[in-house]
Design a protein around this motif. Structure first.
Motif, PDB file in Angstrom:
ATOM      1  N   ALA A 202     -54.801 -24.353  -5.182  1.00 51.25           N
ATOM      2  CA  ALA A 202     -55.507 -23.389  -4.167  1.00 51.25           C
ATOM      3  C   ALA A 202     -54.439 -22.338  -4.146  1.00 51.25           C
ATOM      4  N   VAL A 203     -55.151 -21.269  -3.782  1.00 52.27           N
ATOM      5  CA  VAL A 203     -53.994 -20.118  -3.274  1.00 52.27           C
ATOM      6  C   VAL A 203     -53.665 -20.112  -1.713  1.00 52.27           C
ATOM      7  N   GLY A 204     -54.475 -20.721  -1.038  1.00 53.07           N
ATOM      8  CA  GLY A 204     -54.191 -21.147   0.360  1.00 53.07           C
ATOM      9  C   GLY A 204     -53.420 -22.448   0.693  1.00 53.07           C
TER      10      GLY A 204
ATOM     11  N   LEU B 137     -57.327 -16.617  -9.411  1.00 55.11           N
ATOM     12  CA  LEU B 137     -58.502 -16.722  -8.631  1.00 55.11           C
ATOM     13  C   LEU B 137     -58.793 -15.208  -8.123  1.00 55.11           C
TER      14      LEU B 137
ATOM     15  N   ARG C  76     -60.374 -18.628   5.558  1.00 56.71           N
ATOM     16  CA  ARG C  76     -60.223 -20.005   6.104  1.00 56.71           C
ATOM     17  C   ARG C  76     -61.003 -20.392   7.524  1.00 56.71           C
TER      18      ARG C  76
ATOM     19  N   HIS D 125     -67.508 -23.387   0.761  1.00 53.74           N
ATOM     20  CA  HIS D 125     -66.257 -23.209   0.262  1.00 53.74           C
ATOM     21  C   HIS D 125     -66.025 -23.082  -1.323  1.00 53.74           C
TER      22      HIS D 125
ATOM     23  N   SER E 192     -63.943 -19.264  -5.027  1.00 49.71           N
ATOM     24  CA  SER E 192     -63.112 -19.165  -6.324  1.00 49.71           C
ATOM     25  C   SER E 192     -63.966 -20.173  -7.429  1.00 49.71           C
TER      26      SER E 192
ATOM     27  N   MET F  42     -56.753 -22.428 -12.233  1.00 47.57           N
ATOM     28  CA  MET F  42     -56.348 -22.991 -11.050  1.00 47.57           C
ATOM     29  C   MET F  42     -55.675 -24.452 -11.390  1.00 47.57           C
TER      30      MET F  42
HETATM   31  C1  DGY Z   1     -58.190 -21.395  -2.097  1.00 49.77           C
HETATM   32  O1  DGY Z   1     -57.352 -21.234  -3.223  1.00 49.77           O
HETATM   33  O2  DGY Z   1     -57.275 -21.223  -1.160  1.00 49.77           O
HETATM   34  C2  DGY Z   1     -59.234 -21.648  -2.123  1.00 49.77           C
HETATM   35  O3  DGY Z   1     -59.813 -21.233  -0.650  1.00 49.77           O
HETATM   36  C3  DGY Z   1     -59.810 -22.978  -2.565  1.00 49.77           C
HETATM   37  O4  DGY Z   1     -59.220 -23.738  -1.678  1.00 49.77           O
END
Ligand code: DGY
Length: 321
Positions: A76-78, A101, A240, A287, A290, A299
């Motif tokens: 995840a990027v987050g 993403l 988020r 959610h 991506s 990813m």
């Molecule tokens: C992210 O990459 O942060 C998306 O929200 C998937 O968790």
């Protein structure tokens, strides 16, 4: 030589799992069991690496109980599931999956904006319910997207991707607010103008949230902010859960303080605030911003490459600490 042991804490593409098995002793969770924090700690015993998603919380308590752990690679990027200072203090490397993403997620931002502004989900439910009897001049009349003012809160890579689509694809006036202002070249590349948060709320016809979660960002949009928006406005949360006060939003949608919302993330997800499920003027997705196969594969591959790079060669590709 003995292979390092890792835990893949979530279901993942079989081909990525196979790759990891070439380098590591892998314990995997292909059944996608939702482990409790205690179960996650138990699974991590003796593991040097963990392949995680936003669903696995990595905090000081877990780190203290898993002394062999050297790296957590988030797919995840987050990374608000990581207590980054605690990981740094414990000498545990953290990585995420930026860039791969960005465009897919920006596409989804627009998809959710369009679905929200043009009432696509609401009208589809109406049709499926067999309620459509005739064409009517005002049936599911929504808001225009082209030529309107797009507000973006948070202006990282994804925010800039959304801004480019809005400014260059839909002829929108794009305004944004962010902790730090972009330089002039970046602003002009994405056709966006910096404004205060108060002006963003006041001027946007459509407001998209793409800021990362942090305790300071908690409930960045609650009842007071919603009250500052145009009654005709739409709100999209791609960022988020917890950035929007979902209870306040449900109330605002019910009372038409704003016209509509599109949400891909929720406070306490996968639970969704029950009041949101009762209002028609909200589009709810689980959610998936991506979620295209090529992007999810990229990813997963990047998270796997971070594990291989760090545990076998001492260098993570996209480190956070
Ligand atoms: C992210 O990459 O942060 C998306 O929200 C998937 O968790």
């Amino acid at each position: 030589m003995k292979k390092p042991a890792i835990l893949v804490a979530c279901a993942v593409f079989p081909e990525v799992l196979l790759q990891l098995q070439q380098h590591f002793e892998v314990t995997s969770n292909q059944e996608d069991v939702a482990w409790t924090p205690a179960e996650l700690i138990a699974q991590l015993q003796g593991k040097q690496g963990a392949f995680t998603t936003g669903s696995q919380r990595i905090d000081a308590e877990l780190l203290a109980a898993c002394p062999a752990l050297k790296i957590c690679a988030n797919m995840a990027v987050g990374y608000n599931n990581f207590d980054l200072p605690a990981m740094t203090a414990a000498g545990v490397k953290a990585t995420n999956t930026p860039d791969v993403l960005t465009e897919t997620t920006a596409d989804f931002g627009f998809a959710l904006l369009m679905a929200t502004a043009r009432r696509m989900a609401e009208s589809e439910h109406f049709l499926r319910a067999g309620l459509w009897q005739r064409w009517r001049y005002d049936m599911f009349a929504g808001a225009d997207v082209h030529g309107s003012t797009l507000g973006i809160l948070g202006m990282g890579r994804i925010g800039q991707g959304i801004a480019r689509r809005g400014a260059h694809g839909f002829g929108m006036k794009v305004i944004y607010h962010n902790r730090s202002r972009l330089d002039a070249a970046a602003e002009s590349a994405c056709g966006a103008t910096y404004v205060s948060k108060a002006d963003l709320l006041k001027q946007a016809d459509h407001l998209i949230l793409v800021l990362p979660y942090s305790p300071e960002a908690h409930h960045s949009i609650g009842a007071p902010e919603l009250a500052q928006m145009k009654p005709t406005a739409t709100l999209v949360n791609l960022a988020r859960g917890g950035i929007v006060d979902d209870a306040a939003l449900a109330q605002a949608l019910k009372n038409r303080v704003i016209t509509a919302a599109g949400l891909d993330v929720y406070e306490g997800e996968p639970a969704v605030h029950p009041a949101l499920l009762t209002v028609p003027n909200v589009v709810l997705t689980p959610h998936i911003a991506s979620a295209t196969l090529p992007t999810r594969m990229a990813m997963a591959q990047l998270a796997a490459d971070n594990l291989v790079g760090f545990l076998l060669h001492g260098k993570a590709l996209t480190p956070l600490n």
